[in-house]
Design a protein around this motif. Structure first.
Motif, mmCIF file in Angstrom:
data_model
loop_
_atom_site.group_PDB
_atom_site.id
_atom_site.type_symbol
_atom_site.label_atom_id
_atom_site.label_comp_id
_atom_site.label_asym_id
_atom_site.label_seq_id
_atom_site.Cartn_x
_atom_site.Cartn_y
_atom_site.Cartn_z
ATOM 1 N N TYR A 75 -11.062 -20.322 -41.685
ATOM 2 C CA TYR A 75 -12.292 -21.081 -41.901
ATOM 3 C C TYR A 75 -12.572 -22.005 -40.721
ATOM 4 N N ARG A 76 -13.824 -22.007 -40.247
ATOM 5 C CA ARG A 76 -14.233 -22.852 -39.145
ATOM 6 C C ARG A 76 -14.596 -24.229 -39.683
ATOM 7 N N ARG A 99 -16.487 -14.976 -42.060
ATOM 8 C CA ARG A 99 -16.870 -13.582 -42.298
ATOM 9 C C ARG A 99 -15.821 -12.946 -43.210
ATOM 10 N N ILE A 100 -16.302 -12.298 -44.256
ATOM 11 C CA ILE A 100 -15.436 -11.661 -45.244
ATOM 12 C C ILE A 100 -15.694 -10.157 -45.242
ATOM 13 N N HIS A 136 -19.158 -6.091 -44.933
ATOM 14 C CA HIS A 136 -18.860 -7.477 -44.557
ATOM 15 C C HIS A 136 -20.071 -8.349 -44.843
ATOM 16 N N PHE A 137 -19.813 -9.641 -44.955
ATOM 17 C CA PHE A 137 -20.893 -10.620 -45.114
ATOM 18 C C PHE A 137 -20.409 -11.950 -44.558
ATOM 19 N N ASP A 138 -21.353 -12.809 -44.243
ATOM 20 C CA ASP A 138 -21.054 -14.155 -43.752
ATOM 21 C C ASP A 138 -21.398 -15.169 -44.833
ATOM 22 N N ASP A 156 -15.170 -13.154 -36.246
ATOM 23 C CA ASP A 156 -16.615 -13.008 -36.090
ATOM 24 C C ASP A 156 -17.004 -11.732 -35.356
ATOM 25 N N ASP A 157 -16.079 -11.133 -34.599
ATOM 26 C CA ASP A 157 -16.431 -9.924 -33.855
ATOM 27 C C ASP A 157 -16.273 -8.653 -34.688
ATOM 28 N N PHE A 158 -15.866 -8.794 -35.960
ATOM 29 C CA PHE A 158 -15.785 -7.620 -36.833
ATOM 30 C C PHE A 158 -17.158 -7.272 -37.371
#
Length: 285
Positions: free
Chosen positions: A3-4, A25-26, A85-87, A119-121
């Protein structure tokens, strides 16, 4: 967790300036019974897998979520391993993205696993392969208990002839002869890395893996191999069909019922499952 920490900036979850965090991102592994839906991709009527999944995840996240998938599937096509994936800017334990989301989904869809990823996924663009399986019942009587879960042909097929003919499809080819007219892929060139055909008790299983697939490509390949199996097309004929790069010369697209997305390949750095767990497909073993 990756987590950021909370800072002011553009939130990856909502796409707007906020102070709740820059998001995470999950990635999720999804399985579904395609009979209940009008395919994967969202539509105005809302009866798609993506629509149902977006709604359930949004309720757990507390804000609107849009998922992105490894690939689209048509109406009636199933998945034992779809990856999305989703953010989100919302912190939840991974179990919430599995059990919590599942509690809000129709019983024809289930989240099997959840992972936090970098984040690059990207579920689609990070994938280097997709795997599909097609299950075909050969029996004089149509299936009942397996209706919608397997394809069906009323006569026995020459599986050895199908295996011999299938070899010409391996490798990189222009698969235009096996491409739906409405296919939106930029190129018909695909690298088919696997095409295995096995048989047990009247059930024929086709296992295919490629870097990517064209629209209806698997169903069109199965349809052509069925013609080989029943003697209407020989090995040389299949080679000529591939070389022709002409869909109008090919057998009809076969039914979607027995088609399953079974795996998506990703670089090891993402540490994601790439194939459906054997127990998830125990019925077919």
């Amino acid at each position: 967790m990756l987590y950021r920490p909370a800072v002011s900036g553009i939130c990856a979850g909502c796409g707007k300036f906020c102070k709740q965090g820059v998001g995470m991102r999950i990635a999720l592994g999804i399985e579904y019974d395609g009979r209940a839906f009008s395919g994967w991709q969202t539509q105005p009527h809302g009866n798609t897998v993506q629509d149902k999944l977006n709604q359930a995840i949004s309720r757990i996240a507390g804000h609107e979520i849009t998922t992105l998938a490894a690939g689209r599937t048509d109406a009636g096509v199933h998945a034992a391993m779809q990856v999305v994936h989703f953010d989100t800017r919302t912190v939840r334990p991974l179990t919430a993205w599995v059990r919590g989301v599942n509690a809000l989904l129709p019983h024809e869809v289930a989240v099997v696993w959840a992972r936090e990823v970098s984040d690059d996924f990207h579920a689609r663009f990070s994938a280097f392969s997709r795997s599909y399986s097609y299950f075909l019942l050969t029996h004089p009587v149509r299936p009942c208990l397996l209706a919608g879960k397997v394809g069906w042909y009323h006569q026995q097929l020459d599986v050895d002839a199908m295996r011999r003919a299938a070899r010409c499809l391996l490798g990189q080819h222009d698969f235009s002869s096996f491409r739906a007219a409405e296919c939106q892929a930029k190129s018909p060139l695909k690298h088919l890395q696997q095409l295995d055909i096995s048989e047990q008790g009247g059930l024929i299983r086709f296992d295919l893996m490629a870097d990517a697939f064209l629209h209806h490509m698997v169903r069109n390949i199965v349809g052509a191999l069925l013609y080989v199996g029943k003697g209407s097309l020989d090995e040389a004929g299949l080679q000529a069909l591939l070389a022709a790069r002409d869909r109008t010369r090919a057998p009809p697209t076969f039914m979607p019922d027995g088609l399953y997305l079974t795996g998506v390949g990703y670089p090891a750095q993402f540490a994601l499952p790439t194939q459906a767990e054997p127990a998830r497909l125990a019925l077919w073993r």
